[in-house]
Design a protein around this motif. Structure first.
Motif, PDB file in Angstrom:
ATOM      1  N   ARG A  65       0.833  -1.215   0.000  1.00  0.00           N
ATOM      2  CA  ARG A  65       0.000   0.000   0.000  1.00  0.00           C
ATOM      3  C   ARG A  65       0.859   1.252   0.000  1.00  0.00           C
ATOM      4  NH1 ARG A  65      -3.183  -2.302   3.881  1.00  0.00           N
ATOM      5  NH2 ARG A  65      -2.298  -1.060   5.560  1.00  0.00           N
ATOM      6  N   LEU A 119      -6.153  -5.997   0.657  1.00  0.00           N
ATOM      7  CA  LEU A 119      -7.154  -6.542   1.581  1.00  0.00           C
ATOM      8  C   LEU A 119      -6.676  -7.928   2.011  1.00  0.00           C
ATOM      9  CD1 LEU A 119     -10.155  -6.624   2.745  1.00  0.00           C
ATOM     10  CD2 LEU A 119     -10.719  -7.887   0.679  1.00  0.00           C
ATOM     11  N   ASP A 127      -9.527 -14.035   5.695  1.00  0.00           N
ATOM     12  CA  ASP A 127      -9.216 -15.287   6.373  1.00  0.00           C
ATOM     13  C   ASP A 127      -9.843 -16.451   5.616  1.00  0.00           C
ATOM     14  OD1 ASP A 127      -7.985 -14.117   8.743  1.00  0.00           O
ATOM     15  OD2 ASP A 127      -9.984 -13.343   9.151  1.00  0.00           O
ATOM     16  N   GLY A 128      -9.127 -17.548   5.564  1.00  0.00           N
ATOM     17  CA  GLY A 128      -9.694 -18.713   4.896  1.00  0.00           C
ATOM     18  C   GLY A 128      -8.744 -19.889   4.987  1.00  0.00           C
ATOM     19  N   PHE A 178     -12.418 -22.889   8.467  1.00  0.00           N
ATOM     20  CA  PHE A 178     -11.692 -21.651   8.705  1.00  0.00           C
ATOM     21  C   PHE A 178     -12.130 -20.540   7.756  1.00  0.00           C
ATOM     22  CE2 PHE A 178      -8.506 -24.890  10.127  1.00  0.00           C
ATOM     23  CZ  PHE A 178      -8.610 -24.589  11.473  1.00  0.00           C
ATOM     24  N   PHE A 179     -13.202 -20.768   7.036  1.00  0.00           N
ATOM     25  CA  PHE A 179     -13.667 -19.766   6.065  1.00  0.00           C
ATOM     26  C   PHE A 179     -15.113 -19.414   6.369  1.00  0.00           C
ATOM     27  CE2 PHE A 179     -15.656 -18.749   1.928  1.00  0.00           C
ATOM     28  CZ  PHE A 179     -14.882 -17.645   1.610  1.00  0.00           C
ATOM     29  N   GLN A 229     -18.679 -13.258   6.121  1.00  0.00           N
ATOM     30  CA  GLN A 229     -17.632 -12.294   6.470  1.00  0.00           C
ATOM     31  C   GLN A 229     -16.763 -11.971   5.256  1.00  0.00           C
ATOM     32  OE1 GLN A 229     -16.445 -10.896   9.460  1.00  0.00           O
ATOM     33  NE2 GLN A 229     -18.017 -11.640  10.829  1.00  0.00           N
ATOM     34  N   ARG A 261     -17.504 -12.277   2.054  1.00  0.00           N
ATOM     35  CA  ARG A 261     -18.239 -11.566   1.004  1.00  0.00           C
ATOM     36  C   ARG A 261     -18.314 -10.071   1.322  1.00  0.00           C
ATOM     37  NH1 ARG A 261     -23.767 -10.687  -0.671  1.00  0.00           N
ATOM     38  NH2 ARG A 261     -24.461 -11.401   1.353  1.00  0.00           N
ATOM     39  N   THR A 262     -18.583  -9.766   2.590  1.00  0.00           N
ATOM     40  CA  THR A 262     -18.658  -8.357   2.983  1.00  0.00           C
ATOM     41  C   THR A 262     -17.329  -7.660   2.730  1.00  0.00           C
ATOM     42  OG1 THR A 262     -20.347  -8.796   4.632  1.00  0.00           O
ATOM     43  CG2 THR A 262     -19.043  -6.812   4.953  1.00  0.00           C
ATOM     44  N   ARG A 263     -16.252  -8.305   3.118  1.00  0.00           N
ATOM     45  CA  ARG A 263     -14.929  -7.705   2.898  1.00  0.00           C
ATOM     46  C   ARG A 263     -14.647  -7.518   1.410  1.00  0.00           C
ATOM     47  NH1 ARG A 263     -14.046 -10.477   7.807  1.00  0.00           N
ATOM     48  NH2 ARG A 263     -12.207  -9.888   9.001  1.00  0.00           N
ATOM     49  N   GLU A 314     -16.694  -7.458  -1.254  1.00  0.00           N
ATOM     50  CA  GLU A 314     -17.551  -6.489  -1.959  1.00  0.00           C
ATOM     51  C   GLU A 314     -17.193  -5.054  -1.571  1.00  0.00           C
ATOM     52  OE1 GLU A 314     -21.449  -9.305  -2.781  1.00  0.00           O
ATOM     53  OE2 GLU A 314     -21.687  -7.578  -1.464  1.00  0.00           O
ATOM     54  N   THR A 315     -16.855  -4.854  -0.297  1.00  0.00           N
ATOM     55  CA  THR A 315     -16.458  -3.507   0.124  1.00  0.00           C
ATOM     56  C   THR A 315     -15.160  -3.099  -0.563  1.00  0.00           C
ATOM     57  OG1 THR A 315     -17.469  -3.896   2.275  1.00  0.00           O
ATOM     58  CG2 THR A 315     -15.953  -2.038   2.121  1.00  0.00           C
ATOM     59  N   PHE A 316     -14.218  -4.043  -0.620  1.00  0.00           N
ATOM     60  CA  PHE A 316     -12.923  -3.746  -1.231  1.00  0.00           C
ATOM     61  C   PHE A 316     -13.092  -3.397  -2.719  1.00  0.00           C
ATOM     62  CE2 PHE A 316      -8.742  -5.370  -2.957  1.00  0.00           C
ATOM     63  CZ  PHE A 316      -7.963  -4.360  -2.421  1.00  0.00           C
ATOM     64  N   GLU A 364     -15.729  -2.257  -4.181  1.00  0.00           N
ATOM     65  CA  GLU A 364     -16.409  -0.953  -4.259  1.00  0.00           C
ATOM     66  C   GLU A 364     -15.417   0.183  -3.976  1.00  0.00           C
ATOM     67  OE1 GLU A 364     -20.065  -0.892  -4.267  1.00  0.00           O
ATOM     68  OE2 GLU A 364     -20.304   1.282  -4.157  1.00  0.00           O
ATOM     69  N   GLN A 365     -14.550  -0.039  -3.000  1.00  0.00           N
ATOM     70  CA  GLN A 365     -13.517   0.946  -2.664  1.00  0.00           C
ATOM     71  C   GLN A 365     -12.611   1.202  -3.876  1.00  0.00           C
ATOM     72  OE1 GLN A 365     -11.160  -0.355   0.760  1.00  0.00           O
ATOM     73  NE2 GLN A 365      -9.291   0.320  -0.240  1.00  0.00           N
ATOM     74  N   TYR A 415     -25.741  -8.042   6.892  1.00  0.00           N
ATOM     75  CA  TYR A 415     -25.532  -9.446   6.491  1.00  0.00           C
ATOM     76  C   TYR A 415     -26.733 -10.009   5.734  1.00  0.00           C
ATOM     77  CZ  TYR A 415     -21.208  -9.940   9.033  1.00  0.00           C
ATOM     78  OH  TYR A 415     -19.913  -9.808   9.449  1.00  0.00           O
ATOM     79  N   ARG A 427     -28.565  -8.436   3.565  1.00  0.00           N
ATOM     80  CA  ARG A 427     -28.926  -7.523   2.469  1.00  0.00           C
ATOM     81  C   ARG A 427     -29.515  -8.226   1.250  1.00  0.00           C
ATOM     82  NH1 ARG A 427     -23.540  -7.692   3.063  1.00  0.00           N
ATOM     83  NH2 ARG A 427     -22.175  -8.274   1.349  1.00  0.00           N
ATOM     84  N   THR A 429     -22.616  -3.117   1.031  1.00  0.00           N
ATOM     85  CA  THR A 429     -22.159  -3.693   2.298  1.00  0.00           C
ATOM     86  C   THR A 429     -22.343  -2.668   3.419  1.00  0.00           C
ATOM     87  OG1 THR A 429     -19.886  -2.916   2.155  1.00  0.00           O
ATOM     88  CG2 THR A 429     -20.400  -5.001   1.072  1.00  0.00           C
ATOM     89  N   GLU A 430     -22.347  -3.162   4.637  1.00  0.00           N
ATOM     90  CA  GLU A 430     -22.551  -2.280   5.787  1.00  0.00           C
ATOM     91  C   GLU A 430     -21.373  -1.341   5.994  1.00  0.00           C
ATOM     92  OE1 GLU A 430     -22.707  -5.485   5.513  1.00  0.00           O
ATOM     93  OE2 GLU A 430     -22.008  -6.583   7.261  1.00  0.00           O
ATOM     94  N   LEU A 431     -20.198  -1.700   5.476  1.00  0.00           N
ATOM     95  CA  LEU A 431     -19.048  -0.790   5.604  1.00  0.00           C
ATOM     96  C   LEU A 431     -19.229   0.429   4.700  1.00  0.00           C
ATOM     97  CD1 LEU A 431     -17.559  -3.949   5.679  1.00  0.00           C
ATOM     98  CD2 LEU A 431     -15.838  -2.416   6.578  1.00  0.00           C
ATOM     99  N   ILE A 432     -19.670   0.170   3.482  1.00  0.00           N
ATOM    100  CA  ILE A 432     -19.926   1.270   2.543  1.00  0.00           C
ATOM    101  C   ILE A 432     -21.001   2.185   3.135  1.00  0.00           C
ATOM    102  CG2 ILE A 432     -20.852   1.800   0.236  1.00  0.00           C
ATOM    103  CD1 ILE A 432     -18.149   0.441   0.000  1.00  0.00           C
ATOM    104  N   VAL A 442     -15.119   4.864   1.040  1.00  0.00           N
ATOM    105  CA  VAL A 442     -14.192   4.116   1.898  1.00  0.00           C
ATOM    106  C   VAL A 442     -12.788   4.235   1.305  1.00  0.00           C
ATOM    107  CG1 VAL A 442     -13.573   1.806   2.728  1.00  0.00           C
ATOM    108  CG2 VAL A 442     -15.981   2.493   2.630  1.00  0.00           C
ATOM    109  N   PHE A 471     -10.250  -0.136   4.972  1.00  0.00           N
ATOM    110  CA  PHE A 471     -11.021  -0.631   6.108  1.00  0.00           C
ATOM    111  C   PHE A 471     -10.349  -1.849   6.721  1.00  0.00           C
ATOM    112  CE2 PHE A 471     -12.837  -4.522   4.366  1.00  0.00           C
ATOM    113  CZ  PHE A 471     -12.690  -4.324   3.006  1.00  0.00           C
ATOM    114  N   MET A 498     -11.493  -5.232   9.424  1.00  0.00           N
ATOM    115  CA  MET A 498     -12.497  -5.905  10.264  1.00  0.00           C
ATOM    116  C   MET A 498     -11.799  -6.894  11.179  1.00  0.00           C
ATOM    117  SD  MET A 498     -15.465  -6.652   7.464  1.00  0.00           S
ATOM    118  CE  MET A 498     -16.595  -7.574   8.508  1.00  0.00           C
ATOM    119  N   LYS A 503     -12.423 -13.733  12.176  1.00  0.00           N
ATOM    120  CA  LYS A 503     -13.713 -14.422  12.246  1.00  0.00           C
ATOM    121  C   LYS A 503     -14.300 -14.473  13.651  1.00  0.00           C
ATOM    122  CE  LYS A 503     -12.316 -18.200  10.365  1.00  0.00           C
ATOM    123  NZ  LYS A 503     -10.980 -17.799   9.934  1.00  0.00           N
TER     124      LYS A 503
END
Lengths: 407, 261
Positions: A358, A366, A369-370, A377-378, A382, A384-386, A388-390, A392-393, B70, B72, B82-85, B120, B123, B125, B128
């Motif tokens: 970076r 980004l 975990d997996g 361990f996956f 969690q 998907r949220t990471r 999709e946010t990444f 979008e960012q 979660y 959505r 996403t909730e972060l956005i 954003v 970020f 998080m 797990k």
């Protein structure tokens, strides 16, 4: 769209597994398979079997059996899945290719250039089959590779040859070794060209195609079949580039995947990236089977160099430099590091590399975990949220940069 | 006058389907909040969601809907984020500066670097494990025989530095049991639970030099966490108004802005 090459591959794999008749040598995927082929062994790769157990989502069934046999849940889940399947007396090779069991070895060879777990894994099977096991232990985590490092590995290759000759009952034909190495080098160069088609925008292939197409460079390296396959694949992909075909429709961001695949989630992950207009165009993993330094005129020394200088066996500075070059060549917008629970060696997010990418390269990163095989361990939600946010960012930053350049 | 004429025109709906609660926010075309409501996400009364939607439909002329959280995908609106956005967009609807947002939710903690426009920048998080989240507090408080509503008040009366060591929620409960055997005062237990959460957050990579805004359901019920965080992190930390609704507000704002493009 499925690539035609992937259809052809099914037949190639069927033929390969059908051909695994004694004498058989087992070898690690980035090990000296060329020596074993030149000696006259058919070569089988347990890591490929581990990946197959993951991709077929059978790993979850077998891993607990390895735990019961004393193997921790926090060590390589290729190992635990593979040993667990052996204990269960089952293999997906039965349903796929009609094999009654995994091929039994006459010789087992491993190279710890990727991890030490292969030592324990392959040695376990050495005991199971009462068969000779030879390990190659190259110097690890190198920045520079000196002549003494090469010499060290060459001596160990000579031991592999000596044991191999004893098992098969004949001397190594060095002319044959040179020929096998030439085939390996040519196959490897073609594989690189296949992967490099993803440098085009839009990319005609993704990481999820790559992990399927890579099978021949792993298990058929050093054969004409491997070369023929990649010539065809390259022709197909070049045609797709000419048609400006994108594997991901409306490709908006280009991503680099660092670390192991999550074999049991290939399809859902592929769909997630397609739905978000993001293409994983390059990866450390697929590029690990490019061996530019194979030189048929210096077979042992050039193999020693090529197999020791792989990304996973390098120091952090060299890893950063190697990634920097890839990020530039493939025009990468963001890097995803897979923090793989049971594969410490193929996880590169734990010593600050994402932050350095970076800050020093200027590419967003980004970590998720997996695991390669153990889906406990996956977490789908969690991750998907990471992801999709990444994505979008990355999209927002590109749009912002586009607006600024238009002002 | 018909039913339609009574509706407020040109409105935008955000629905945050979180792991514990579902939040609804309606904004007008100037971004003013016109409606907000919260219901349990997995309530036995499954018709609560429909009742809210009916009420919103009766009172507002919704142009676009954005769902987040979660759950959505369980609502097919016009857009899903996403909730972060949405947290970044929601806080930015209130403060338009470069900032950090810490969202302590039911099952995770999110740290977001958010630019003045609400995008954003980066970020982070928690992994797990849900230690340090709303679910963690609920579990631990139960073992400590603490009512959620009284925890904050009890903790403010303590100066203890005792905290829970274990990352694992189940083992943390065992630690609490040990404290109770030793006769640790309930005030120290309450503060100890908060300290362990703050310690967890303080170890996450929070961007330096930026004002911090706290949001999410947990901070609404446990505002003492803000004071402890301010002590540990030593940055300017503010709890945003209606912290539980920020993500739904962000979703409503994103649907409003998407309509104007």
């Amino acid at each position: 769209m499925a690539l035609k090459s992937q259809v052809v591959l099914k037949d190639i794999l069927k033929t390969y597994f059908g051909s695994l008749k004694a004498p058989i040598a087992w070898c690690t995927s980035v090990g000296p398979a060329e020596i074993l082929r030149a000696l006259g062994f058919e070569v089988y790769f347990p890591e490929n079997h581990g990946a197959l157990l993951g991709a077929s989502r059978l790993a979850g069934k077998y891993i607990p059996k390895a735990h019961q046999a004393g193997f921790s849940g926090e060590i390589c889940s290729y190992l635990t899945a593979d040993i667990g399947a052996w204990i269960a007396g089952e293999t997906p090779l039965t349903a796929l290719y009609g094999l009654k069991s995994i091929p039994h070895p006459d010789l087992i060879v491993f190279n710890t250039n990727q991890c030490r777990e292969v030592d324990e894994w392959f040695s376990y099977f050495g005991r199971e089959f009462d068969c000779p096991v030879v390990g190659v232990y190259p110097p690890r985590y190198l920045e520079e590779i000196g002549q003494h490092d090469i010499d060290n590995v060459v001596v160990q290759f000579q031991k592999v040859i000596a044991v191999g000759e004893k098992v098969i009952g004949k001397k190594l034909d060095y002319e044959r070794l040179k020929e096998v190495l030439r085939l390996s080098r040519d196959g490897s160069r073609l594989w690189k060209k296949v992967l490099d088609t993803a440098q085009k925008k839009p990319s005609p292939l993704t990481f999820f195609d790559g992990v399927i197409l890579m099978a021949p460079i792993v298990i058929l390296r050093g054969t004409q079949t491997c070369i023929d396959f990649y010539e065809e694949a390259l022709e197909e992909l070049t045609a797709l580039v000419d048609q400006k075909f994108g594997a991901v429709p409306d490709e908006q961001v280009r991503i680099y995947w660092e670390g192991m695949p999550i074999w049991g989630r290939l399809r859902s992950m592929s769909e997630l990236f397609i739905n978000n207009q993001a293409t994983i165009v390059a990866s450390t993993y697929c590029n690990s089977w490019i061996f530019d330094d194979f030189d048929p005129e210096q077979p042992l020394a050039s193999m020693a160099r090529a197999y020791t200088q792989i990304f996973i066996n390098r120091g952090e500075e060299t890893k950063l430099a190697m990634m920097r070059q890839m990020l530039d060549e493939f025009n990468i917008d963001g890097v995803i590091f897979h923090d793989c629970k049971t594969c410490f060696n193929n996880t590169n997010s734990r010593f600050g590399l994402p932050k350095r990418i970076r800050e020093e390269v200027g590419v967003d990163t980004l970590s998720i975990d997996g695991d390669l095989n153990d889906l406990r361990f996956f977490s789908d939600g969690q991750s998907r949220t990471r992801l999709e946010t990444f994505i979008e960012q990355l999209k927002a930053k590109k749009q912002d940069a586009g607006r600024k350049s238009n002002v | 006058m018909s039913e339609t004429d009574k509706k407020i025109a040109d409105c935008y709906l955000g629905i945050d389907l979180g792991s514990s609660y579902t939040k609804f926010v309606v904004v007008g075309n100037d971004g003013t909040i016109l409606f907000k409501e919260v219901i349990a996400t997995l309530s036995r009364k499954r018709d609560q969601f429909e009742k809210n939607m009916d009420e919103i439909a009766r009172r507002f002329d919704i142009q676009k809907t954005c769902s987040t959280g979660y759950g959505r995908d369980s609502y097919s609106g016009d857009m899903q984020k996403t909730e972060l956005i949405c947290a970044s967009a929601g806080v930015s609807a209130i403060v338009d500066c470069h900032k950090s947002v810490i969202d302590i939710g039911g099952e995770d903690i999110k740290i977001i670097e958010s630019d003045p426009n609400g995008s954003v920048v980066q970020f982070y998080m928690n992994d797990k494990c849900s230690a340090g989240t709303g679910a963690f507090i609920t579990e631990i408080a139960e073992k400590a025989e603490l009512e959620i509503g009284e925890m904050d008040e009890f903790a403010r009366r303590s100066n203890s530095e005792r905290m829970i060591n274990s990352f694992c929620t189940v083992f943390a409960k065992t630690e609490i049991l040990g404290w109770k055997f030793k006769g640790v005062p309930i005030e120290d237990i309450a503060r100890g639970i908060y300290l362990s959460i703050v310690d967890r957050i303080a170890k996450m990579p929070i961007p330096g030099g930026l004002d911090i805004y706290l949001c999410g359901g947990v901070i609404r019920f446990h505002p003492y966490l803000r004071d402890l965080l301010a002590e540990k992190i030593a940055e300017k930390i503010t709890i945003v108004p209606d912290p539980q609704f920020i993500v739904a507000l962000g979703a409503a704002e994103l649907s409003r802005k998407s309509n104007s493009h």
